[in-house]
Motif scaffolding. Structure first.
Motif, PDB file in Angstrom:
ATOM      1  N   ASN A 104       0.854  -1.186   0.000  1.00  0.00           N
ATOM      2  CA  ASN A 104       0.000   0.000   0.000  1.00  0.00           C
ATOM      3  C   ASN A 104       0.887   1.231   0.000  1.00  0.00           C
ATOM      4  O   ASN A 104       1.573   1.508   0.979  1.00  0.00           O
ATOM      5  N   THR A 105       0.885   1.969  -1.092  1.00  0.00           N
ATOM      6  CA  THR A 105       1.748   3.142  -1.204  1.00  0.00           C
ATOM      7  C   THR A 105       1.161   4.351  -0.486  1.00  0.00           C
ATOM      8  O   THR A 105       1.872   5.297  -0.194  1.00  0.00           O
ATOM      9  N   GLU A 106      -0.130   4.331  -0.201  1.00  0.00           N
ATOM     10  CA  GLU A 106      -0.817   5.406   0.512  1.00  0.00           C
ATOM     11  C   GLU A 106      -0.513   6.782  -0.072  1.00  0.00           C
ATOM     12  O   GLU A 106      -0.589   7.789   0.622  1.00  0.00           O
ATOM     13  N   GLY A 107      -0.130   6.851  -1.328  1.00  0.00           N
ATOM     14  CA  GLY A 107       0.125   8.132  -1.961  1.00  0.00           C
ATOM     15  C   GLY A 107       1.393   8.833  -1.505  1.00  0.00           C
ATOM     16  O   GLY A 107       1.629   9.980  -1.872  1.00  0.00           O
ATOM     17  N   ILE A 108       2.226   8.147  -0.694  1.00  0.00           N
ATOM     18  CA  ILE A 108       3.433   8.816  -0.192  1.00  0.00           C
ATOM     19  C   ILE A 108       4.698   8.374  -0.925  1.00  0.00           C
ATOM     20  O   ILE A 108       5.752   8.951  -0.742  1.00  0.00           O
ATOM     21  N   ASN A 110       5.949   6.124  -4.864  1.00  0.00           N
ATOM     22  CA  ASN A 110       5.513   5.546  -6.128  1.00  0.00           C
ATOM     23  C   ASN A 110       6.149   4.178  -6.343  1.00  0.00           C
ATOM     24  O   ASN A 110       7.326   4.003  -6.054  1.00  0.00           O
ATOM     25  N   ASN A 179       9.795  -2.993   2.065  1.00  0.00           N
ATOM     26  CA  ASN A 179       9.410  -1.981   3.049  1.00  0.00           C
ATOM     27  C   ASN A 179      10.630  -1.330   3.692  1.00  0.00           C
ATOM     28  O   ASN A 179      10.662  -0.113   3.896  1.00  0.00           O
ATOM     29  N   SER A 183      11.609   2.617   3.332  1.00  0.00           N
ATOM     30  CA  SER A 183      11.744   3.487   4.505  1.00  0.00           C
ATOM     31  C   SER A 183      13.089   4.210   4.514  1.00  0.00           C
ATOM     32  O   SER A 183      13.186   5.352   4.953  1.00  0.00           O
TER      33      SER A 183
END
Length: 188
Positions: A104-108, A110, A179, A183
């Motif tokens: 899930n990229t959550e829009g933060i 690409n 992930n 990060s």
């Protein structure tokens, strides 16, 4: 030719064909087993004389998306980006897409999957059959892949929000590795 001689020839041919089939099947299984056991660890540069080095600015490019939109690398700036080059015929590449599907990229940040040198219909059929809902771009001529120095698939590039290459990875990234690497892009 005598009947006894004919039976011997048929038996010998059957044995030879059986051995060829056995070696062919066993060889394929062996190659798959060895390939699965090989893990290519993180590298600072893809094994090529050309391409990008860590710390390089990513060159600009513009590609068509599978959905028919035109996407430029400049559209991705401002957020960390993971670009993976892949192909439908490469099982490791398709495994990587399945892992991307679950992130899930959550829009933060690409995640972009650039298909390397396959036609749009082949890629579209594969994505439709697989049910993936990820950004897929088409590098049908392989020009962007050439700029990046692509020689193996899949290969992923981790790019910070300013368009600077921070890391490369050859092979399939697990969810936890992906992930972790994403990060790290936020700490640059």
């Amino acid at each position: 030719m005598s009947r006894k001689h004919a039976k011997w020839v048929i038996s010998a041919l059957s044995l030879i064909l059986g051995l060829i089939l056995l070696f062919n099947v066993a060889g394929d299984v062996f190659v798959r087993e060895v390939a699965q056991d090989i893990k290519i660890e993180q590298q600072n540069k893809i094994p090529t004389e050309e391409g990008l080095d860590i710390g390089d600015k990513v060159p600009p490019w513009t590609l068509d998306s599978l959905g028919g939109d035109v996407v430029s690398f400049s559209d991705l700036l401002g957020a960390p980006t993971v670009i993976t080059f892949w192909a439908t015929w490469n099982e490791n590449s398709t495994d990587q897409l399945a892992i991307f599907q679950d992130i899930n990229t959550e829009g933060i940040f690409n995640i972009v999957a650039i298909n390397n040198q396959e036609d749009a219909s082949t890629v579209s059929n594969f994505i439709s059959r697989s049910g993936y809902n990820i950004t897929v771009l088409l590098d049908e001529a392989g020009e962007v892949g050439e700029e990046y120095g692509i020689r193996v698939l899949p290969v992923s590039y981790f790019i910070d929000s300013n368009g600077v290459l921070r890391e490369t990875f050859v092979g399939v990234l697990s969810r936890s590795m992906l992930n972790e690497k994403i990060s790290l892009l936020f700490n640059n």
